[in-house]
Design a protein around this motif. Sequence first.
Motif, PDB file in Angstrom:
ATOM      1  N   HIS A 120       0.821  -1.231  -0.007  1.00 26.08           N
ATOM      2  CA  HIS A 120      -0.056  -0.002  -0.112  1.00 26.08           C
ATOM      3  C   HIS A 120       0.980   1.243   0.031  1.00 26.08           C
ATOM      4  CE1 HIS A 120      -3.048   2.586   2.429  1.00 26.08           C
ATOM      5  NE2 HIS A 120      -3.089   2.969   1.139  1.00 26.08           N
ATOM      6  N   ALA A 122       1.097   5.013   0.122  1.00 23.61           N
ATOM      7  CA  ALA A 122       0.434   6.231   0.766  1.00 23.61           C
ATOM      8  C   ALA A 122       1.120   7.377   0.776  1.00 23.61           C
ATOM      9  CB  ALA A 122      -0.250   5.993   2.241  1.00 23.61           C
ATOM     10  N   ASN A 156      -3.002   4.921  -2.809  1.00 20.01           N
ATOM     11  CA  ASN A 156      -4.198   5.741  -2.315  1.00 20.01           C
ATOM     12  C   ASN A 156      -3.979   7.180  -2.890  1.00 20.01           C
ATOM     13  OD1 ASN A 156      -2.453   6.659  -0.443  1.00 20.01           O
ATOM     14  ND2 ASN A 156      -3.972   6.323   1.396  1.00 20.01           N
ATOM     15  N   LYS A 229       2.250  -1.489   4.409  1.00 15.75           N
ATOM     16  CA  LYS A 229       2.235  -0.040   4.161  1.00 15.75           C
ATOM     17  C   LYS A 229       3.626   0.604   3.991  1.00 15.75           C
ATOM     18  CE  LYS A 229      -0.400   4.266   5.437  1.00 15.75           C
ATOM     19  NZ  LYS A 229      -1.204   4.899   6.279  1.00 15.75           N
TER      20      LYS A 229
ATOM     21  N   GLN B  65     -10.017   4.455   7.881  1.00 22.52           N
ATOM     22  CA  GLN B  65      -8.920   4.496   8.737  1.00 22.52           C
ATOM     23  C   GLN B  65      -8.881   4.198   9.930  1.00 22.52           C
ATOM     24  OE1 GLN B  65      -6.128   4.309   6.707  1.00 22.52           O
ATOM     25  NE2 GLN B  65      -4.666   3.932   8.217  1.00 22.52           N
TER      26      GLN B  65
END
Lengths: 230, 205
Positions: A120, A122, A156, A229, B65
């Motif tokens: 992920h 970010a 994202n 992440k 989140q």
Amino acid sequence: MTKDELISDEQLNAFTDGELEADEENRVFTLSEENAEVDVRLCQHRKVKELVQHAYRDVPKPRRHDNKGGPGKNLLSLAAAAVLLLAVGLVGGWTVSRSLDGGSVPLVAAATNPDTLLLHVASSDPMRMQQALDRAEALMAGPDGATSPRVEIVANEGGLNLLRSDMTPYARQIRRLAEQDVLFFACSKAIERLEEQGVSVQLVPEANTNYSALDRVVHRMQQGWTYEKI
Amino acid sequence: MLARRRLDTVDSTDKSQRGVTMRVLAGISQKRLFKTILANSRDRLYRMAFSWTHDPALADDLVQQTCYQALRKQRHLRDIDAADAWLFRILANCLADHHRARREVLSGEEFVIVEKWTPEHATQEDQVAQRVRKAVSALPLAHRQVVTLVDLEGFSYAAVADILDIPVGTVMSRLSRGRRALRDHLLDVNARGEVNLPAKVRRIK
């Protein structure tokens, strides 16, 4: 509290919020009966509190284009993912099935050495982007070629520049990874939001836009993929 | 002196916690209970996130989140009765992370985010609500969070201190300054901040 005030704003707030002991409450009641200014200040405190409550009683709901499953879909997905995470935490590994050379092969993978990895992204920090791509590349290269890992990279809003053709410095590496079956996902929600702001979002051809970042993460976690992440 | 939260005080937090206790007594498993709490908290988390950001999309992201982190960290929650405050603490941390990621360094209560107020905010039918939201959005974030946690969720000062990781005294001073600013924006006070008393109750020496 100024020397002219009989009672401070802090005390009036505490009274308004039910935070005072009984004897202190009595004192405020008495003061408000005896002193018009205290009474007016007290009314103002209560009115401000009620105005704030009124202002947020009905708040605008977010517009979700991907809410096909109705309300609570994401939360249910997250809950399922959490159950799975818990199981992973307890057992220390998991069993998944995947297609390999046309057959379904059960795999047992350790959490620290995953064959299914979702990265992920970010952040649009080039170092972070590079880190994600290098991580995918290292896993795809594998030590001995005995396994065929599956890797997906999800960006994202914060990391969307990785997949924007006019922004990314890594188009060639993305193409190379895509040729090794690494899948790339650009968050559909982030794209929609940017376009609402008048930003034209051009993506590299390898980017999929079928899911929001969170939905993709949840989907893969439900299937037992390892999540990282970057 | 501040009172400990009384058992007969009825607000959303207490109702929730009492319900939690009842369900624990009924023998529902901790995991299932946690999922129920999380599902029931979603709208309240969203309302709080919206009151902090005044941005529906961002608020939605923060709540997602928060849910995600809560599910991942649920084993760290030792007392299920504390789940309510715990969720709001995660929400506050998610907002702080959001600002940090954008290099908006928070410097205590002096930090101010004046939300962009656009005409579309005023298209809603409730003009009073819009006026209040605009005033709330002009508060420093630190004041805004305290005011909304107390007013919208009915959290005790001690709970707010725990959620925001600040002393209770700071909660009280931020609440006081926040409400004073709102009063000045929203109510009938004169330019020097003095109370305009109704003529019939004004005392004349």
